[in-house]
Design a protein around this motif. Structure first.
Motif, PDB file in Angstrom:
ATOM      1  N   LEU A 183      38.992  38.700  84.110  1.00 36.08           N
ATOM      2  CA  LEU A 183      40.452  38.867  84.140  1.00 36.08           C
ATOM      3  C   LEU A 183      41.089  38.467  82.813  1.00 36.08           C
ATOM      4  CD1 LEU A 183      40.959  37.429  87.716  1.00 36.08           C
ATOM      5  CD2 LEU A 183      41.594  39.759  87.005  1.00 36.08           C
ATOM      6  N   ALA A 184      40.443  37.565  82.082  1.00 40.08           N
ATOM      7  CA  ALA A 184      41.002  37.094  80.810  1.00 40.08           C
ATOM      8  C   ALA A 184      41.093  38.215  79.776  1.00 40.08           C
ATOM      9  CB  ALA A 184      40.162  35.948  80.259  1.00 40.08           C
ATOM     10  N   ASP A 185      40.268  39.235  79.925  1.00 42.41           N
ATOM     11  CA  ASP A 185      40.224  40.323  78.944  1.00 42.41           C
ATOM     12  C   ASP A 185      40.905  41.599  79.441  1.00 42.41           C
ATOM     13  OD1 ASP A 185      38.677  38.743  77.164  1.00 42.41           O
ATOM     14  OD2 ASP A 185      36.900  39.163  78.383  1.00 42.41           O
ATOM     15  N   VAL A 186      41.616  41.479  80.558  1.00 40.82           N
ATOM     16  CA  VAL A 186      42.249  42.653  81.159  1.00 40.82           C
ATOM     17  C   VAL A 186      43.751  42.620  80.909  1.00 40.82           C
ATOM     18  CG1 VAL A 186      42.869  43.691  83.392  1.00 40.82           C
ATOM     19  CG2 VAL A 186      40.509  43.047  82.939  1.00 40.82           C
ATOM     20  N   ASP A 187      44.326  43.791  80.586  1.00 44.74           N
ATOM     21  CA  ASP A 187      45.782  43.937  80.530  1.00 44.74           C
ATOM     22  C   ASP A 187      46.219  44.344  81.932  1.00 44.74           C
ATOM     23  OD1 ASP A 187      48.407  44.256  79.816  1.00 44.74           O
ATOM     24  OD2 ASP A 187      48.105  46.186  78.807  1.00 44.74           O
ATOM     25  N   LEU A 188      46.776  43.379  82.670  1.00 46.95           N
ATOM     26  CA  LEU A 188      47.189  43.618  84.054  1.00 46.95           C
ATOM     27  C   LEU A 188      48.698  43.819  84.090  1.00 46.95           C
ATOM     28  CD1 LEU A 188      46.297  43.697  87.073  1.00 46.95           C
ATOM     29  CD2 LEU A 188      46.818  41.257  87.164  1.00 46.95           C
ATOM     30  N   ILE A 189      49.115  45.014  84.488  1.00 41.27           N
ATOM     31  CA  ILE A 189      50.532  45.373  84.491  1.00 41.27           C
ATOM     32  C   ILE A 189      51.016  45.391  85.936  1.00 41.27           C
ATOM     33  CG2 ILE A 189      52.242  47.097  83.832  1.00 41.27           C
ATOM     34  CD1 ILE A 189      49.878  48.120  81.882  1.00 41.27           C
ATOM     35  N   LEU A 190      51.953  44.519  86.239  1.00 43.21           N
ATOM     36  CA  LEU A 190      52.540  44.451  87.572  1.00 43.21           C
ATOM     37  C   LEU A 190      53.639  45.506  87.648  1.00 43.21           C
ATOM     38  CD1 LEU A 190      52.686  42.771  90.265  1.00 43.21           C
ATOM     39  CD2 LEU A 190      54.464  41.425  89.131  1.00 43.21           C
ATOM     40  N   ALA A 191      53.376  46.565  88.393  1.00 41.98           N
ATOM     41  CA  ALA A 191      54.288  47.711  88.454  1.00 41.98           C
ATOM     42  C   ALA A 191      55.031  47.693  89.780  1.00 41.98           C
ATOM     43  CB  ALA A 191      53.495  49.014  88.302  1.00 41.98           C
ATOM     44  N   SER A 192      56.336  47.497  89.723  1.00 40.75           N
ATOM     45  CA  SER A 192      57.109  47.375  90.959  1.00 40.75           C
ATOM     46  C   SER A 192      58.540  47.827  90.746  1.00 40.75           C
ATOM     47  CB  SER A 192      57.101  45.912  91.431  1.00 40.75           C
ATOM     48  OG  SER A 192      57.947  45.740  92.544  1.00 40.75           O
ATOM     49  N   ASP A 193      59.177  48.305  91.820  1.00 44.20           N
ATOM     50  CA  ASP A 193      60.598  48.621  91.734  1.00 44.20           C
ATOM     51  C   ASP A 193      61.433  47.462  92.293  1.00 44.20           C
ATOM     52  OD1 ASP A 193      60.116  48.827  94.422  1.00 44.20           O
ATOM     53  OD2 ASP A 193      61.063  50.771  94.694  1.00 44.20           O
ATOM     54  N   VAL A 194      60.762  46.317  92.521  1.00 49.06           N
ATOM     55  CA  VAL A 194      61.429  45.143  93.110  1.00 49.06           C
ATOM     56  C   VAL A 194      61.450  44.026  92.079  1.00 49.06           C
ATOM     57  CG1 VAL A 194      61.067  43.292  94.798  1.00 49.06           C
ATOM     58  CG2 VAL A 194      60.867  45.687  95.506  1.00 49.06           C
ATOM     59  N   ASP A 195      62.634  43.468  91.816  1.00 45.13           N
ATOM     60  CA  ASP A 195      62.711  42.382  90.826  1.00 45.13           C
ATOM     61  C   ASP A 195      63.144  41.054  91.461  1.00 45.13           C
ATOM     62  OD1 ASP A 195      65.359  42.888  91.315  1.00 45.13           O
ATOM     63  OD2 ASP A 195      65.878  43.473  89.268  1.00 45.13           O
ATOM     64  N   ASN A 196      62.951  40.935  92.778  1.00 45.06           N
ATOM     65  CA  ASN A 196      63.343  39.708  93.489  1.00 45.06           C
ATOM     66  C   ASN A 196      62.493  38.514  93.061  1.00 45.06           C
ATOM     67  OD1 ASN A 196      63.681  42.194  95.185  1.00 45.06           O
ATOM     68  ND2 ASN A 196      64.872  40.794  96.414  1.00 45.06           N
ATOM     69  N   PRO A 197      63.082  37.300  93.144  1.00 47.48           N
ATOM     70  CA  PRO A 197      62.280  36.084  92.955  1.00 47.48           C
ATOM     71  C   PRO A 197      61.400  35.837  94.191  1.00 47.48           C
ATOM     72  CG  PRO A 197      64.504  35.495  93.601  1.00 47.48           C
ATOM     73  CD  PRO A 197      64.488  36.996  93.449  1.00 47.48           C
ATOM     74  N   LEU A 198      60.593  34.799  94.133  1.00 50.06           N
ATOM     75  CA  LEU A 198      59.667  34.512  95.235  1.00 50.06           C
ATOM     76  C   LEU A 198      60.388  34.015  96.486  1.00 50.06           C
ATOM     77  CD1 LEU A 198      56.719  34.247  96.241  1.00 50.06           C
ATOM     78  CD2 LEU A 198      56.706  31.928  95.282  1.00 50.06           C
ATOM     79  N   THR A 199      61.315  33.067  96.315  1.00 53.31           N
ATOM     80  CA  THR A 199      61.943  32.423  97.476  1.00 53.31           C
ATOM     81  C   THR A 199      63.463  32.377  97.317  1.00 53.31           C
ATOM     82  OG1 THR A 199      61.650  30.260  96.426  1.00 53.31           O
ATOM     83  CG2 THR A 199      59.931  30.965  97.966  1.00 53.31           C
ATOM     84  N   GLY A 200      64.121  31.837  98.348  1.00 57.54           N
ATOM     85  CA  GLY A 200      65.572  31.709  98.313  1.00 57.54           C
ATOM     86  C   GLY A 200      66.258  32.895  98.963  1.00 57.54           C
ATOM     87  N   PRO A 201      67.587  32.989  98.837  1.00 57.69           N
ATOM     88  CA  PRO A 201      68.337  34.050  99.526  1.00 57.69           C
ATOM     89  C   PRO A 201      67.964  35.467  99.101  1.00 57.69           C
ATOM     90  CG  PRO A 201      69.778  32.717  98.107  1.00 57.69           C
ATOM     91  CD  PRO A 201      68.468  32.013  98.173  1.00 57.69           C
ATOM     92  N   LYS A 202      67.430  35.625  97.892  1.00 57.80           N
ATOM     93  CA  LYS A 202      66.986  36.962  97.451  1.00 57.80           C
ATOM     94  C   LYS A 202      65.464  37.037  97.387  1.00 57.80           C
ATOM     95  CE  LYS A 202      71.105  38.180  94.818  1.00 57.80           C
ATOM     96  NZ  LYS A 202      71.693  38.499  93.510  1.00 57.80           N
ATOM     97  N   GLY A 203      64.795  36.052  97.974  1.00 56.97           N
ATOM     98  CA  GLY A 203      63.339  35.970  97.891  1.00 56.97           C
ATOM     99  C   GLY A 203      62.619  36.871  98.883  1.00 56.97           C
ATOM    100  N   ALA A 204      61.298  36.900  98.757  1.00 55.05           N
ATOM    101  CA  ALA A 204      60.464  37.798  99.552  1.00 55.05           C
ATOM    102  C   ALA A 204      60.621  37.596 101.062  1.00 55.05           C
ATOM    103  CB  ALA A 204      58.998  37.641  99.130  1.00 55.05           C
ATOM    104  N   PRO A 205      60.565  36.365 101.594  1.00 57.07           N
ATOM    105  CA  PRO A 205      60.688  36.217 103.048  1.00 57.07           C
ATOM    106  C   PRO A 205      62.053  36.682 103.575  1.00 57.07           C
ATOM    107  CG  PRO A 205      59.705  34.243 102.092  1.00 57.07           C
ATOM    108  CD  PRO A 205      60.221  35.061 100.959  1.00 57.07           C
TER     109      PRO A 205
END
Length: 372
Positions: A183-205
């Motif tokens: 994984l250290a040598d991989v260019d990993l691109i997180l492709a998403s149409d969602v820009d929410n944070p992890l938690t809180g009122p706009k978070g994933a749950p």
């Protein structure tokens, strides 16, 4: 007069037509009015479900792997490979489509299979991985994915915590030292149409938990568990755009795998070769099942229209239902939208007859924009 060349770059009509079928039907309708019309098709996706299919349609090789589904049962998942670039779609391994009708597991559904799918891409020699995230059945912050890639998540007794987001409340130690070294040598691109944070009122749950079967109590449990999880792995990353994508798998990829977040449609247009196709076109036809407020926030048609407008090329759209006023379409760079609902107002009939209706809509586009 310049010879007309049409580029059909549309997403799927969810529940009725794949992006490939949309392109085929639009092409058929256009050519019924103008036989021999030059049409190039480039099915598109924004990182969510259908992303692998779009890559395969663009010339990537389809590969399959047996991985762990969201409920722990084995499932067959596909990814796409061309040279040393892979397109991996988390929904293929951990998506809602793997849940039996009416069966949800909001607290225990796991992304373990997504990690196994990333590992399959590593085994195939990929050094660039486009990781499309969306349509997940999970809210585990990517812990399952990381476990499949060699991380260990232990409770106070030194035992592995259970699968899913709920058990992360008991997390005492996160050991990332065993992560796959490739994984250290991989260019990993997180492709998403969602820009929410992890938690809180706009978070994933809070924002996406209910569609995965979470009750109000479950949402509170998951939000607290993911907050605790992030306090151990790195709380600052939890607020980054995309951390909340696909039940927080974005967070796991950002905090532990060195991923970089990019809007899914931008990444996919690059990967699919949209720019050279656009350079050959005089008219672009884009679309998706529902053109609505969500479309304007990073969905495929908005990305296609923005790129085409920047190149000075006119764009029209096709859709099942249209919920945007003309001024919103114009602002997005779409000259006009053709909705199947205008041809068949009954939604059930419209979905069942989407193919023939789409051909009729394409005939109208040919007459309005190309004939004469």
């Amino acid at each position: 007069m310049e010879t007309a060349r049409v580029l059909v770059a549309a997403d799927k009509f969810k529940g009725s037509l794949t992006a490939v079928q949309v392109a085929e039907r639009v092409t058929a309708g256009l050519r019924r009015v103008i036989p021999g019309l030059a049409v190039e098709t480039l099915p598109v996706a924004d990182g969510g479900d259908g992303t692998v299919a779009a890559a395969v349609a663009a010339g990537f090789e389809r590969r399959e792997a047996r991985v762990t589904g969201p409920l722990g049962d084995p499932v067959t998942a596909a990814y796409a490979l061309r040279g040393d670039t892979a397109v991996v779609e988390m929904a293929e391994a951990s998506g809602l489509q793997h849940l039996p009708d009416g069966v949800f597991a909001p607290l225990t559904a796991t992304t373990y299979g997504s990690g196994e799918l990333l590992k399959a891409a590593l085994e195939a020699g990929a050094t660039t991985i486009v990781f499309g995230v969306g349509g997940s059945a999970t809210t585990d912050g990517g812990a399952g994915m990381l476990a499949a890639l060699g991380a260990r998540f232990l409770d106070a007794d030194g035992k592995p915590v259970g699968p899913g987001g709920g058990p992360l409340a008991t997390l005492a130690e996160a050991d990332l030292s065993g992560l796959d070294p490739r994984l250290a040598d991989v260019d990993l691109i997180l492709a998403s149409d969602v820009d929410n944070p992890l938690t809180g009122p706009k978070g994933a749950p809070e924002v996406y938990g209910r569609q995965k079967g979470a009750s109000e109590k479950d949402i509170a449990v998951l939000d607290a568990a993911l907050t605790h999880y992030a306090s151990i792995l790195g709380p600052e990353t939890a607020d980054l755009p995309g951390a909340g994508a696909a039940g927080g798998i974005g967070y796991g990829a950002l905090v532990a795998l060195g991923a970089r977040f990019r809007p899914g449609i931008e990444v996919m247009l690059d990967v699919l070769g949209f720019a050279p196709a656009l350079a050959r076109a005089t008219l672009v036809i884009t679309g998706e099942g529902s053109l609505d407020e969500q479309t304007l926030h990073g969905k495929a048609p908005a990305g296609v229209a923005a790129a085409a407008r920047a190149a000075g090329i006119e764009v029209v759209a096709v859709c099942g239902r249209l919920a945007l006023p003309p001024e919103a379409l114009e602002k997005a760079g779409i000259r006009r939208a053709y909705a199947l609902a205008e041809l068949e107002p009954d939604p059930a009939v419209s979905m069942a007859q989407a193919g023939p209706l789409l051909e009729r809509a394409a005939e109208s586009i040919a007459r309005d924009f190309l004939a004469g």
